[in-house]
Design a protein around this motif. Structure first.
Motif, PDB file in Angstrom:
ATOM      1  N   HIS A 149       0.810  -1.211   0.000  1.00  0.00           N
ATOM      2  CA  HIS A 149       0.000   0.000   0.000  1.00  0.00           C
ATOM      3  C   HIS A 149       0.852   1.272   0.000  1.00  0.00           C
ATOM      4  CE1 HIS A 149       0.372  -1.381   4.220  1.00  0.00           C
ATOM      5  NE2 HIS A 149       0.654  -0.114   4.430  1.00  0.00           N
ATOM      6  N   ALA A 150       2.140   1.117  -0.138  1.00  0.00           N
ATOM      7  CA  ALA A 150       2.975   2.313  -0.309  1.00  0.00           C
ATOM      8  C   ALA A 150       3.585   2.329  -1.712  1.00  0.00           C
ATOM      9  CB  ALA A 150       4.068   2.352   0.756  1.00  0.00           C
ATOM     10  N   SER A 188       4.073   9.745   3.408  1.00  0.00           N
ATOM     11  CA  SER A 188       5.157   9.187   2.596  1.00  0.00           C
ATOM     12  C   SER A 188       6.033  10.271   1.975  1.00  0.00           C
ATOM     13  CB  SER A 188       4.597   8.316   1.478  1.00  0.00           C
ATOM     14  OG  SER A 188       4.049   9.132   0.457  1.00  0.00           O
ATOM     15  N   GLU A 237      -7.110   5.729   5.651  1.00  0.00           N
ATOM     16  CA  GLU A 237      -5.785   5.312   6.089  1.00  0.00           C
ATOM     17  C   GLU A 237      -4.777   5.465   4.944  1.00  0.00           C
ATOM     18  OE1 GLU A 237      -4.228   0.971   7.116  1.00  0.00           O
ATOM     19  OE2 GLU A 237      -6.129   1.456   8.119  1.00  0.00           O
ATOM     20  N   GLY A 275      -1.528   7.742   4.787  1.00  0.00           N
ATOM     21  CA  GLY A 275      -0.248   7.108   4.472  1.00  0.00           C
ATOM     22  C   GLY A 275       0.467   7.832   3.350  1.00  0.00           C
TER      23      GLY A 275
END
Lengths: 476, 511
Positions: free
Chosen positions: B390-391, B429, B421, B425
């Motif tokens: 998810h990054a 980042s 979320e 995130g």
């Protein structure tokens, strides 16, 4: 019924009402729009494989097959045609005893079943005492076979030996025949596993006197045989449910048969004894009700694709079921111990697991399924009147039809819930509700109580898998 | 009990013209039993009809047979007391037929329980439909777990009712079986995996409050149908019905079973003047069958098929407005704040699968293939596993409504947590980005999505573009949500295509 018009059953003709199963948020959204919503209280099925359920739901044969099966059940009739010794009417090899429920062996037989086998050996004179009978049975010198394999049904242990006299019933609609022994009464009786001298003496009297007198009485009515289905239908109007309460049915049978009994050429003392015996036995009708149900369920045998149950039966060790779509194959699981009330000092530890072919009554939609018709006995089996009504209401959701012949007064004369659908049992998680007597666990004890019991889920899981396998094979 | 047992032969019904006394019908039926009081009521009900001169519906007991004979209505052949005698005399065939129909209806009438209603829960759709009035328009909505959905849906089909199946995870062969059964029964199965429908103004599943009007939608895509119906509403054009068919209906396996039935039903519907078919590209064989069926309809059918050649649902709506002679309005929007940092990438966080596809199709022209958990071309582009990655950096479009991300949790239109979320995130980042979101309003959706989005978006270090799919009449109210989101700095568009293009413009300005 007003025909719905337009394509797709009139779907686009008017704002719909909704029946919703699943996530509550959609129902809430519909209610905020003013839409009438009926929520299904859906629960994940607790037995059976989901893919099996879907395959059966999709089986194109199933709807028609179930309709065929249940229509045969509803159409079946039952008249009393004769009374004969078992050896004359049944295909019964020498030294064979019939028993209730699915097949068993001496090793797996429960206490009351062993007691009844012992009593039958004593009654037939195959052994001089109980110890000798037990040795003989343990040595495999007597063969066992389920009643159901011989168009016969027996309450509790259901043991039938060659000399016992049998009710012979016929289905005038489909031409089937079914048999059951004569009911011995309550308390210390063979079917409850008792085998004392009192028990065996009574069996001898039944063979010597009761059977022959009834035979002549029944035969004298050959032109006007007793309509047993008609008696069963009337019983439900009179507080009986036909399994654990047979009081009205037994009295009606006595009323119907007594003129013919009195006219039998036999000593007045015998006639008196016969009438006293019948009049003193509140379950006398049970052994006529059971073959009546058996006739109806046998009429629905062997309908490929049908998921309707044709047999519910217990042998005191295992519970077994059969379905219209799987012929004579048994699906079994461990018999449960009934919950209910006990006679005298007896308690739960004294009760044997579930036993008897009498669950054929529930298979036919009466007994526990028609509990609402018999408020008089709900306390006897440890329930309340609202429980009885709720039980019958639940059974409507696991059955295919309502039997218009078996009307339940308190439910507005709604027909009894009839034709258990294995798929519906799996989907609702509601197992068939059975009213039953309880036999003592120890051979020779007799009856210890009465109560309520259900089949083990394994029977339905197994039947569902076999029916699904048959549906998959048929689709290829 | 004293009932003679005679032959059980069922005599054929005899309908004999009788010059002096109208026509008569006498038949015997086995397997039907009712008590005498009930049968008296049946006889009375059937006898009250116009032109009916005599009715006897009774068990064929000797007494009743005698009575029938005295009425000149004795059956031919032997009768037995277990049989039901139906004897009717009427003025003419029409009155006779009406009386017999009344007898059938009265015999079929099911007694209702009294005094115990509600005591026992209804466990299946079938049991619930047993209690529904036969003449009412009743539709079933099934959202139980996928493995059990077909059995519930088939209850509706067997009862002659249409059904919307929201559940996903139904094997395609079971979908085919279900839809074939529905075709045999003459009803519609919307789904499985159908999130959106509107039937005669009733919104089912996720659907918006749109005005009634002449356009009928057949939709293999739920959010696509929502986008289209909301844009039509914004242009002042209403919909008659939105019939969802499920995302796989136009696949080769299912063959458009529900689409074809829905098209025919809308064609016959007097309220529907135009049909718009909203879908992803169908299987070629199915496209042909659908086109052929559409050509045979009296109602004009236009397709909004989302593909590389026609990547824009808004354009399809505009074309339909042209057909209707309605001017294309300026689609509602709100300006946003902020500019993209150099090297910014597109992050599309979607709740609607079709809207995500549309964004990727439009972006492909300038950005090429975009990484996604639901890639446009899975054969070239292995799917992003958002659960473990998810990054993921670079241009990414995530469909949070995809089955893999909704296991054990509600759809992101209801439960925004996973997507919020992801936004947090992304902010943490430090990757330069333009964030593109869809927010879908309407029945079934989050009652106030801006409440949770605004705090997250307000502090975002990148520009945010929102495709806000909804109407003014939705419970959440489009302009109230738009103002709240714009207040947090987001640019807001009623059109997902416009929102995507705006995001691409922001990216272009940064490069």
């Amino acid at each position: 019924m007003t025909p719905v018009t337009g394509p797709l059953g009139g779907l686009l003709a008017a704002p719909p009402q909704v029946v919703a199963a699943g996530v509550g948020v959609f129902s809430d959204a519909l209610r905020t729009q003013g839409v009438s919503v009926t929520d299904v209280e859906w629960r994940p099925p607790t037995l059976g494989d989901a893919d099996d359920l879907t395959v059966l739901a999709l089986d194109p044969r199933r709807a028609t097959a179930n309709r065929t099966a249940v229509e045969r059940v509803l159409a079946a009739g039952s008249v009393l045609t004769d009374v004969l010794p078992a050896r004359e009417v049944l295909d019964l090899p020498e030294r064979t005893l019939l028993h209730s429920g699915p097949p068993l062996s001496w090793e797996t037989a429960s206490g009351p079943m062993r007691g009844a086998f012992i009593g039958a050996c004593l009654f037939e004179g195959w052994a001089d005492d109980a110890a000798a009978a037990e040795r003989m049975l343990a040595a495999g010198e007597v063969a066992f076979d389920p009643c159901h394999h011989h168009r016969t049904v027996g309450p509790m242990a259901g043991v039938v030996s060659p000399s016992m006299w049998m009710w012979c019933l016929e289905d005038p609609v489909h031409g089937g025949r079914a048999f059951s022994s004569l009911n011995e009464g309550l308390g210390k009786v063979l079917r409850m596993g008792a085998y004392s001298a009192e028990v065996v003496d009574r069996l001898h009297w039944m063979t010597r006197t009761l059977g022959p007198v009834l035979q002549r009485a029944v035969r004298s009515r050959a032109e006007d045989p007793l309509d047993v289905k008609g008696v069963l239908a009337q019983m439900l109007q009179m507080g009986d449910e036909g399994h654990n309460r047979n009081r009205a049915g037994s009295l009606m049978t006595l009323r119907e048969l007594s003129p013919a009994i009195v006219e039998v050429d036999a000593p007045a003392s015998d006639i008196g004894a016969v009438l006293r015996f019948i009049g003193g036995n509140e379950h006398f009708f049970l052994n006529l009700g059971m073959p009546t149900a058996k006739l109806a369920m046998d009429a629905a045998r062997d309908v490929p694709g049908s998921t309707m149950v044709t047999v519910l039966a217990r042998n005191g060790t295992e519970f077994g079921i059969q379905t219209a779509g799987t012929g004579g194959r048994w699906f079994t699981g461990p018999a449960q111990t009934p919950v209910g009330l006990f006679l005298g000092d007896y308690g739960p530890d004294d009760a044997n697991p579930d036993i008897g072919d009498s669950a054929i009554m529930e298979t036919y939609g009466v007994g526990g399924f028609s509990m609402a018709a018999a408020p008089a006995i709900v306390r006897f089996v440890g329930g309340t009147v609202p429980d009885a009504l709720a039980t019958t209401e639940r059974m409507y959701q696991i059955t295919l039809a309502e039997n218009p012949a078996m009307a339940i007064p308190v439910l507005g004369f709604r027909g009894a819930p009839t034709g258990i659908d294995v798929v519906a049992v799996a989907r609702t998680g509601w197992l068939p509700q059975i009213n039953t007597g309880m036999a003592g666990r120890v051979a020779g004890t007799g009856q210890v109580g009465a109560g309520l019991v259900q089949p083990p889920p394994e029977c339905f899981t197994g039947a569902l898998a076999a029916l699904a396998a048959a549906a998959r094979a048929a689709a290829v | 009990m004293a009932t003679p047992v005679a032959s059980r032969r069922v005599s054929a019904p005899t309908t004999t013209p009788d010059i002096s006394d109208g026509v008569r019908h006498v038949s015997l039926r086995s397997g039907v039993y009712a008590d005498s009081v009930r049968l008296m009521q049946v006889s009375r009900d059937a006898g009250s009809g116009d032109g009916v001169t005599a009715v006897l519906v009774a068990m064929a007991t000797p007494l009743n047979l005698e009575l029938a004979a005295s009425m000149g209505l004795a059956p031919d052949g032997d009768a037995s007391p277990e049989q039901l005698l139906i004897a009717v005399r009427a003025r003419d065939d029409e009155a006779l037929a009406a009386a017999l129909a009344a007898v059938e209806a009265a015999l079929a009438h099911r007694e209702r329980s009294t005094g115990t209603a509600g005591a026992v829960p209804v466990r299946t759709v079938g049991a619930a439909l047993d209690d529904a009035a036969p003449d009412a328009s009743v539709l079933a909505v099934v959202s139980v777990p996928g493995p059990y959905a077909v059995a519930e849906a088939l209850d509706a089909v067997a009862a002659g009712r249409s059904v919307l199946v929201f559940s996903d995870g139904v094997p395609v062969e079971h979908e085919v079986g279900l839809k074939q059964a529905a075709r045999r029964a003459g009803v519609l199965v919307m789904g499985p995996d159908c999130g959106t429908a509107i039937v005669s103004g009733v919104a089912l599943g996720f659907a918006n409050v749109v005005r009634p009007g002449p356009v009928g939608l057949v939709a293999a895509s739920g959010t696509g149908a929502q986008q289209v119906s909301c844009l039509l509403d914004a242009a002042g054009v209403g919909v008659s019905h939105v019939l969802g068919v499920g995302g796989r209906d136009l696949s080769a396996a299912v063959g458009g079973l529900a689409t074809l039935d829905a098209l025919a039903a809308l064609d016959a519907d007097p309220a529907t003047e135009r049909v718009l078919l909203v879908s992803k590209p169908p299987a070629p064989s199915v496209a042909e069958a659908v086109a052929e069926a559409a050509a045979g309809l009296a109602t004009p059918v236009r397709s909004a098929v989302l593909s590389a050649d026609s990547p824009d649902l808004t354009a399809a709506v505009e074309a339909l407005l042209g057909d209707l002679g309605v001017d294309v309005p300026a689609w509602p929007s709100r300006p946003g704040q902020g500019t993209a940092a150099p090297g910014a990438v597109l992050k599309g966080f979607y709740s609607g699968g079709t809207l995500a596809d549309e964004a990727m199709l439009l972006a492909a022209a300038t950005l090429g293939d975009v990484r996604s958990n639901t890639p446009l071309r899975p054969e070239l582009d292995p799917a992003l596993d958002w659960g473990t990655d998810h990054a993921a950096r670079g241009h990414v479009v995530v469909d949070f409504g995809d089955d893999a991300l909704t296991v054990g949790r509600a759809h992101p239109m209801i439960d925004p947590a996973l997507r919020l979320e992801a936004v947090a995130g992304l902010a943490a980042s430090g990757e330069p980005a333009v964030l593109l979101l869809d927010v879908v309003l309407g029945h079934g959706a989050d009652p106030d999505p801006s409440v949770t989005l605004v705090p997250v978006l307000s502090g975002a270090p990148f520009p945010v573009v929102v495709a806000l799919v909804g109407t003014e009449a939705d419970p959440q109210c489009w302009s109230r949500q738009a103002d709240a989101l714009a207040g947090a700095g987001a640019a807001v568009f009623a059109s997902n295509a416009a929102a995507t293009r705006h995001a691409l413009t922001l990216l272009g300005a940064a490069s």
